[in-house]
Design an enzyme around this catalytic site. Structure first.
Site, PDB file in Angstrom:
ATOM      1  N   SER A  55       1.017  -1.216  -0.054  1.00 19.76           N
ATOM      2  CA  SER A  55       0.084  -0.053  -0.049  1.00 19.76           C
ATOM      3  C   SER A  55       0.939   1.261  -0.020  1.00 19.76           C
ATOM      4  O   SER A  55       0.360   2.361  -0.215  1.00 19.76           O
ATOM      5  CB  SER A  55      -0.958   0.104   1.176  1.00 19.76           C
ATOM      6  OG  SER A  55      -1.798  -0.917   0.959  1.00 19.76           O
ATOM      7  N   GLY A 236      -4.464  -2.040  -0.528  1.00 21.93           N
ATOM      8  CA  GLY A 236      -3.750  -1.618  -1.754  1.00 21.93           C
ATOM      9  C   GLY A 236      -3.775  -0.297  -1.911  1.00 21.93           C
ATOM     10  O   GLY A 236      -4.120   0.651  -1.200  1.00 21.93           O
ATOM     11  N   CYS A 264      -9.084  -1.871   4.139  1.00 20.10           N
ATOM     12  CA  CYS A 264      -8.528  -0.695   3.633  1.00 20.10           C
ATOM     13  C   CYS A 264      -8.871  -0.420   2.300  1.00 20.10           C
ATOM     14  O   CYS A 264     -10.025   0.045   1.792  1.00 20.10           O
ATOM     15  CB  CYS A 264      -6.996  -0.987   3.786  1.00 20.10           C
ATOM     16  SG  CYS A 264      -5.780   0.569   3.565  1.00 20.10           S
ATOM     17  N   ASN A 306      -3.127   2.436   7.312  1.00 16.42           N
ATOM     18  CA  ASN A 306      -2.422   2.865   6.203  1.00 16.42           C
ATOM     19  C   ASN A 306      -3.197   3.302   4.992  1.00 16.42           C
ATOM     20  O   ASN A 306      -3.656   2.525   4.196  1.00 16.42           O
ATOM     21  CB  ASN A 306      -1.147   1.920   5.657  1.00 16.42           C
ATOM     22  CG  ASN A 306      -0.629   2.407   4.418  1.00 16.42           C
ATOM     23  OD1 ASN A 306      -0.565   3.647   4.118  1.00 16.42           O
ATOM     24  ND2 ASN A 306       0.171   1.407   3.876  1.00 16.42           N
ATOM     25  N   HIS A 354      -6.123  -2.265   9.372  1.00 13.52           N
ATOM     26  CA  HIS A 354      -5.532  -3.480   9.101  1.00 13.52           C
ATOM     27  C   HIS A 354      -5.829  -4.503  10.432  1.00 13.52           C
ATOM     28  O   HIS A 354      -4.777  -4.493  11.214  1.00 13.52           O
ATOM     29  CB  HIS A 354      -4.222  -3.246   8.866  1.00 13.52           C
ATOM     30  CG  HIS A 354      -3.765  -2.596   7.497  1.00 13.52           C
ATOM     31  ND1 HIS A 354      -3.315  -3.360   6.434  1.00 13.52           N
ATOM     32  CD2 HIS A 354      -4.073  -1.554   6.984  1.00 13.52           C
ATOM     33  CE1 HIS A 354      -3.171  -2.428   5.354  1.00 13.52           C
ATOM     34  NE2 HIS A 354      -3.711  -1.342   5.942  1.00 13.52           N
ATOM     35  N   GLU A 356      -4.884  -7.517  10.398  1.00 12.17           N
ATOM     36  CA  GLU A 356      -4.101  -8.546  10.566  1.00 12.17           C
ATOM     37  C   GLU A 356      -2.916  -8.357  11.579  1.00 12.17           C
ATOM     38  O   GLU A 356      -2.116  -9.012  11.912  1.00 12.17           O
ATOM     39  CB  GLU A 356      -3.359  -8.993   9.122  1.00 12.17           C
ATOM     40  CG  GLU A 356      -2.331  -7.783   8.585  1.00 12.17           C
ATOM     41  CD  GLU A 356      -2.994  -6.519   8.446  1.00 12.17           C
ATOM     42  OE1 GLU A 356      -2.130  -5.579   8.211  1.00 12.17           O
ATOM     43  OE2 GLU A 356      -4.200  -6.426   8.132  1.00 12.17           O
TER      44      GLU A 356
END
Length: 391
Positions: A55, A236, A264, A306, A354, A356
């Site tokens: 990203s 992305g 995202c 992000n 995010h 994860e």
């Protein structure tokens, strides 16, 4: 980008913003010149995951933490096969890394991969400038024969802007691949790679999901060829306003009422698929300490972000969409930016951050469990319908 990978410790470097402000320092990483969008990341740790997050393609990342590189670089933490940032800006890089997993210094890794950086910069002043003026184009120039500032500024202003950039296909896999389930396989998921991080399919695999990672160019037919129990759209880079192909594929998934999860960029794609607009944030959210409220539970999470774009959806009402009712499920407590969406009449949801947690806190790991529950409930519903038809 032009680079040299010789030792850089005492080589002069200059950072030039498109509004004409300059910062002088020393070369860090490769020597040469590079261009991108200047953004700042507030994470105290996790620089290796940041550098390898797709990203960040075409972005020059300013680290607000003053000391960077203390733990060196290892071979376990990268989120992709390469560094994606266009350039790297730090204040005080570690002279000697210290960690039992370290294999080389961050400076060595940046030089090896040809990433131009700059150190010795007042990153606090630079971050304040970006907060006040917004993310903007930037160039880093290093070497003993630097051009004059007027020439550097002209080169920066010739670079393309992030708004209108279509980048996901540049970072996504070119060939489909499979991440097998860990333990007994429970579900199959088709994951559309728009810039996916390696930990994301890992988190699904840990929950018994076999993940088929597909290129950004995958069609709806490609998605359903793997006979998925659920469909995932990844993070992305770039402007979601350019992602017409991904929006079309998602609309087909929504029309079939297949359980869907996006993060995202995937959140922005869902927003567009539902008929909402997107817009560019002034300076974005980047780092691993962003407070978000899950409005479905009232719980506040500290999350990893992000993103420089956001979904323009109403916070105070349920919206009617072509796929049923939708609402904002998560919101950023710093600025009320939409951080999640969910459909109320079918199994689909997304978040802007995010879960994860690579790097970052684990507050949002439950979202993968929520995806599993949607797939389980949908499968049980399908079985009940089939049994009713046989009866």
């Amino acid at each position: 980008m032009t680079t040299s990978t010789k030792g850089t410790a005492k080589i002069p470097a200059v950072l030039v913003l498109e509004d004409g402000r300059t910062f002088r320092g020393r070369a860090y990483g490769a020597v040469g010149e590079t261009f991108g969008e200047a953004v700042f990341s507030t994470g105290m740790t996790g620089y290796q995951e940041t550098l390898t997050d797709p990203s960040y393609h075409r972005q020059v990342v300013v680290m607000t933490a003053p000391h960077v590189g203390n733990t060196g670089v290892n071979d376990e933490d990268p989120e992709s096969a390469r560094i994606w940032v266009a350039g790297y800006v730090v204040r005080d890089p570690a002279r000697v890394p210290s960690n039992w997993r370290s294999r080389r210094s961050l400076d060595e890794e940046l030089r090896h991969q040809g990433v131009v950086g700059i150190s010795g910069v007042d990153t606090r002043a630079l971050t304040r400038h970006l907060r006040e003026r917004g993310a903007m184009r930037v160039g880093i120039f290093s070497g003993n024969a630097l051009p004059d500032e007027g020439t550097m500024l002209a080169e920066v202003r010739q670079q393309p802007e992030m708004q209108g950039a279509d980048l996901s296909a540049q970072v996504a896999t070119k060939e489909a691949y499979v991440v097998p389930a860990i333990g007994a396989k429970k579900f199959t998921v088709a994951a559309v790679d728009l810039g996916i991080k390696g930990m994301t399919p890992q988190r699904m695999a840990e929950r018994g999901i076999e993940v088929h990672v597909l290129p950004a160019t995958a069609t709806a037919e490609d998605v359903y060829a793997v006979q998925p129990d659920g469909v995932f759209f990844s993070n992305g880079p770039g402007d979601p306003a350019t992602a017409d192909h991904a929006v079309g594929v998602m609309r087909e998934v929504l029309s079939r009422k297949t359980p869907l999860f996006g993060i995202c960029f995937g959140n922005q794609i869902l927003g567009r698929a539902l008929g909402f607009g997107t817009y560019k944030l002034k300076y974005g959210h980047r780092g691993i300490n962003q407070p978000v409220q899950d409005r479905t539970t009232g719980k506040v999470e500290v999350t990893a972000h992000n993103h420089g774009f956001a979904v323009d959806a109403p916070l105070d009402k349920v919206s009617d969409t072509p796929f049923g009712r939708a609402e904002v499920s998560h919101v950023c407590l710093n600025d009320d930016v939409v951080e999640g969406l969910q459909l109320l009449d079918q199994p689909a949801f997304s978040v802007q951050y995010h879960p994860e947690a690579a790097a970052g806190p684990h507050d949002a790991a439950y979202l993968f469990d929520r995806f599993v529950e949607l797939m389980r409930d949908n499968n049980q519903h399908s079985v009940s319908l089939m049994e009713g038809q046989r009866a």
